[in-house]
Design a protein around this motif. Structure first.
Motif, short mmCIF file in Angstrom:
data_model
loop_
_atom_site.label_atom_id
_atom_site.label_comp_id
_atom_site.label_asym_id
_atom_site.label_seq_id
_atom_site.Cartn_x
_atom_site.Cartn_y
_atom_site.Cartn_z
N THR A 171 0.86 -1.19 0.00
CA THR A 171 0.00 0.00 0.00
C THR A 171 0.89 1.23 0.00
O THR A 171 1.26 1.76 1.05
CB THR A 171 -0.94 -0.01 1.21
N LYS A 207 -6.83 8.73 -6.02
CA LYS A 207 -7.68 8.67 -4.84
C LYS A 207 -7.07 9.41 -3.66
O LYS A 207 -7.77 9.76 -2.71
CB LYS A 207 -8.03 7.23 -4.49
N GLU A 208 -5.74 9.69 -3.72
CA GLU A 208 -5.13 10.49 -2.66
C GLU A 208 -5.66 11.92 -2.68
O GLU A 208 -5.90 12.52 -1.63
CB GLU A 208 -3.60 10.49 -2.80
N ARG A 212 -7.69 10.83 0.56
CA ARG A 212 -6.73 10.34 1.55
C ARG A 212 -5.64 11.34 1.90
O ARG A 212 -5.36 11.55 3.06
CB ARG A 212 -6.12 9.03 1.06
N SER A 246 -8.28 2.23 -6.24
CA SER A 246 -8.83 2.05 -4.90
C SER A 246 -10.09 2.87 -4.65
O SER A 246 -10.04 4.11 -4.61
CB SER A 246 -7.77 2.41 -3.85
N TYR A 248 -11.63 1.93 -1.80
CA TYR A 248 -11.72 1.71 -0.36
C TYR A 248 -11.69 3.03 0.42
O TYR A 248 -12.53 3.28 1.28
CB TYR A 248 -10.57 0.82 0.11
N HIS A 249 -10.73 3.87 0.11
CA HIS A 249 -10.54 5.09 0.89
C HIS A 249 -11.69 6.08 0.69
O HIS A 249 -12.04 6.83 1.60
CB HIS A 249 -9.21 5.73 0.51
N GLU A 252 -14.45 4.78 2.91
CA GLU A 252 -14.13 5.09 4.29
C GLU A 252 -14.31 6.58 4.60
O GLU A 252 -14.60 6.96 5.72
CB GLU A 252 -12.68 4.68 4.59
N ALA A 253 -14.13 7.43 3.60
CA ALA A 253 -14.30 8.87 3.79
C ALA A 253 -15.76 9.30 3.78
O ALA A 253 -16.06 10.45 4.10
CB ALA A 253 -13.53 9.63 2.71
#
Length: 462
Positions: A171, A207-208, A212, A246, A248-249, A252-253
């Motif tokens: 990751t 996705k950052e 993230r 991703s 996922y993040h 989660e956000a």
């Protein structure tokens, strides 16, 4: 319902007369005696849940073109013909903390307990490109992952672990090319040929910016580094997945299932476009693209999301990019259970949440799973909690009976209807992103970020 989501009538056509009669008689009598718990039932994406599902709800579904068979286009029912009848998903527990040597001990422990793949969590300084002795790294070294700042660290991390036999997921994003280079060098120090090195590097910088925050360079400059990895691996690392796109993040956000699905596929489109613009042939790199999704506790919506993801990606790759290799059309993905669903209170309840989420991932046809440990809302997992998380996967694999046939929920009127609904909602977001000028332009304008923030705020208020 949120922006980009829509309602569909049963099968897109007229109501079923038998259902209408049932509602007016049998159901009405039951309601008079016992009213329903809520005036409205809906998924987390705002899709209304009907009081009953019948064949009329999927009357516009063409099994041949919308479902296919397992291992066949459009891969709605799974990317392998036999799915778990031949080979179980990779049980890949995420781990990293303290020092490379201590994380190596945890890796060895998990492998001894039956884990079948490694997943590395790097600390924030490593993710942001700082050495462990940098002043900016003070207080963060080894806290949320393992520090790796040199080839010596990477060798210590995998000491005694045969990198030609074990696949590793890393990751890492902004510094992905550097960490991948260190991993390949460590494997070569073990005498492992590059052609035998297998695993995944997350390498998903978009996705950052969306959800993230561990980015170093602006989006367009970062995209060049992502495609550098595509190009290198297509020549040198035939068994390496060059990106884990991703969602996922985002989930989660605070993203809904439909938003996470849409924004993840939109990022995938942007990466493919960048690689094609670089001059790479789509079928040279697309077979090594992979995805990463969160699994939440709303089981049926999550299963539908995974099925819709495969169908949408297959069509995107064939119709938008002209991919010809069947492997280029496959949405292969890793799933992690929902960390943000865990509570610090009554931590044993987290075992139940994680079990439901892992079950959704398996019923949805995932290729690998990480199950969160029950104590993660308090601290890094203890060895005992990590073992229980792994045992959760093993019990699902060997005792639940859900691995005996591919896509066991396929054909459920409810699940097929939800799959269609989620695809429609996600496609509406994709159309909006295209209208804004594509993924990069939408990110730079804050579109995805605003959508996720609004969804998260709505959930918090509720």
């Amino acid at each position: 319902m949120g922006e980009g989501e829509r309602e569909r009538g049963p099968g897109g056509g007229s109501p079923d007369p038998a259902v209408e009669e049932w509602r007016a008689t049998v159901r009405a009598k039951a309601l008079a005696a016992s009213p329903e718990r809520s005036p409205v039932f809906a998924t987390t994406s705002g899709i209304p849940i009907s009081d009953v599902y019948t064949p009329a709800d999927v009357a516009d579904l063409d099994p041949a073109t919308d479902l296919g068979l397992p291992g066949s286009y459009p891969f709605t029912r799974g990317v392998q013909p036999t799915m778990y009848r031949s080979r179980l998903w990779t049980m890949r527990q995420y781990a990293g903390f303290a020092t490379a040597a201590e994380t190596n001990d945890r890796f060895r422990f998990l492998l001894s307990q039956g884990q079948t793949g490694l997943s590395v969590a790097f600390d924030l300084p490593t993710q942001m490109g700082y050495d462990s002795d940098a002043p900016e790294a003070e207080g963060e070294v080894g806290r949320v992952g393992v520090p790796v700042a040199s080839l010596a660290d990477m060798e210590a991390l995998f000491a005694g672990i045969p990198l030609g036999e074990v696949s590793t997921s890393m990751t890492i994003n902004a510094t992905a090319p550097i960490l991948l280079a260190l991993y390949v060098a460590a494997a070569e120090r073990q005498g492992v040929d590059r052609a035998a090195v297998s695993g995944t590097v997350q390498n998903d910088i978009l996705k950052e910016y969306i959800a993230r925050g561990t980015w170093i360079y602006p989006p367009r400059a970062s995209m060049r580094l992502v495609t550098d990895v595509f190009e290198f691996a297509s020549r040198e690392l035939p068994k390496w997945n060059t990106i884990s796109i991703s969602g996922y993040h985002m989930r989660e956000a605070g993203a809904t299932a439909a938003q996470a699905l849409a924004f993840t596929l939109a990022d995938g489109i942007a990466y493919v476009e960048a690689a094609v613009t670089r001059g790479l042939d789509v079928d040279d790199f697309a077979p090594r693209l992979s995805f990463f999704f969160a699994a939440w506790s709303e089981l049926f919506e999550e299963v539908a999301k995974f099925r819709a993801a495969r169908r949408m990606w297959a069509r995107i790759m064939r119709e938008r990019f002209g991919a010809r290799n069947p492997r280029s059309l496959m949405c292969r993905f890793h799933t992690q259970t929902a960390g943000s669903s865990l509570t610090a209170q009554s931590i044993d309840n987290n075992v139940v949440r994680t079990t439901l989420q892992a079950l959704a991932a398996v019923l949805g046809g995932t290729q690998s799973v990480h199950t969160n440990s029950r104590d993660e809302a308090l601290a890094l997992p203890t060895a005992e909690a990590a073992r229980l998380a792994l045992r959760t996967q093993q019990i699902i694999a060997h005792e639940a009976g859900v691995t005996e046939t591919p896509d066991p929920l396929g054909g459920s009127w409810f699940v097929e209807s939800l799959t269609n609904e989620l695809e429609g909602a996600a496609q509406a977001y994709l159309d909006e992103i295209d209208a804004l000028g594509g993924t990069l332009a939408a990110i730079e304008g804050g579109f995805q970020q605003r959508q996720i923030q609004e969804s998260a705020y709505r959930v918090q208020r509720e």
